[in-house]
Design an enzyme around this catalytic site. Structure first.
Site, short mmCIF file in Angstrom:
data_model
loop_
_atom_site.label_atom_id
_atom_site.label_comp_id
_atom_site.label_asym_id
_atom_site.label_seq_id
_atom_site.Cartn_x
_atom_site.Cartn_y
_atom_site.Cartn_z
N ARG A 184 -13.23 -8.99 4.71
CA ARG A 184 -12.48 -8.29 3.66
C ARG A 184 -11.47 -9.23 3.02
NH1 ARG A 184 -10.11 -2.63 5.32
NH2 ARG A 184 -9.83 -2.51 3.06
N CYS A 242 -2.15 -5.12 5.57
CA CYS A 242 -3.53 -4.86 5.98
C CYS A 242 -4.20 -4.09 4.85
CB CYS A 242 -3.56 -4.11 7.31
SG CYS A 242 -2.73 -2.50 7.25
#
Length: 287
Positions: A184, A242
């Site tokens: 990611r 995050c």
């Protein structure tokens, strides 16, 4: 500073006596939540540590009335969090212990949020629920009895944090860690948020590397070595984000154990990527 972690045996003894020797009466919170299974109540009801109250992360630890530009898990208002904490029965002087069943990746959100709101004595059960059951301690089923309302007063700002407008500059002048999985970070996949990639200048530091296979945090020395290799400097704050500000709290725990000062970006990638005017970087960590 109050302890960050507690062991299963320490918690067992504190529950037996009603309090911690180095803290206060125990308030126990079960914060079971996963991205693919956000409602953890069925698992909680099938077996939880005796006396633990279930915490619904999406509702108790986030504000879902906020616009999408604030991210997927915006912080709740301080009034809402205080009302929730009082519903949990928290009083000044208590020791709050939080855990989940996923290596504390979710319960760390409660740890950070309560400490950010000024409640000093919040501890994570190291090794999470598995540590409790591996030690041979019993679970109870159903819902715990609701406690008498607490009287805690909370106010945000007790820990350093990063607002959206602070992040780009911090990534240039300091160390900003991206706690998501490497794919990611690199922009190879993005299953949830509007754009793939990372904040320009951020360093890849997957949260999963903070713990061993049994879910316990690595030693402070090991964590210190890890973060130094990523560029952390003694005495300097380290920014962390995050996907939506949940597992970044786990990184904040690890940084605290290692002796660094974490600055969490609560909106995280879900907020950044919802602002098309902000730049996005892709590809491997350039270091």
């Amino acid at each position: 500073m109050a302890a960050i972690l507690t062991t299963a045996e320490e918690l067992h003894d504190a529950l037996a006596t009603g309090r911690y020797d180095d803290g206060g009466p125990v308030r126990l919170l079960d914060v079971r939540w996963r991205l693919d299974r956000p409602d953890g109540r069925p698992d909680y009801r099938s077996g939880h540590i005796p006396g633990a109250l279930y915490v619904a992360l999406n509702h108790d630890l986030a504000d879902h009335d906020a616009p999408v530009t604030e991210g997927r898990h915006p912080l709740p208002s301080i009034d809402d969090l205080q009302a929730t904490a009082r519903r949990w029965g928290i009083d000044p002087g208590d020791t709050v212990v939080v855990y989940d069943d996923a290596k504390n990746m979710a319960s760390a959100r409660a740890w950070w949020l309560l400490r950010y709101a000024g409640f000093a004595d919040v501890r994570l059960l190291d090794g999470a629920l598995r540590a409790w059951t591996d030690a041979g301690h019993r679970l109870e089923e159903g819902d715990a009895e609701a406690p008498a309302p607490g009287s805690i007063e909370l106010s945000y700002g007790a820990l350093p944090s990063l607002a959206l407008e602070d992040v780009a500059g911090f990534a240039v002048d300091g160390l900003l860690l991206d706690a998501r999985a490497g794919e990611r970070y690199r922009g190879e996949t993005e299953p949830i948020d509007p754009r793939a990639g990372h904040v320009p200048g951020a360093v890849s530091a997957p949260t999963t590397e903070n713990v061993s296979d049994d879910g316990r945090f690595r030693s402070p020395d090991d964590l210190r070595s890890r973060f130094r290799m990523l560029g952390a400097r003694e005495g300097a704050s380290v920014g962390v984000y995050c996907g939506s500000g949940v597992t970044a709290a786990h990184q904040a725990v690890a940084l605290s154990l290692a002796g660094f000062e974490p600055r969490l970006f609560p909106g995280s990638w879900s907020q950044w990527s919802n602002h098309p005017e902000l730049p996005v970087a892709t590809g491997p960590d350039p270091r």
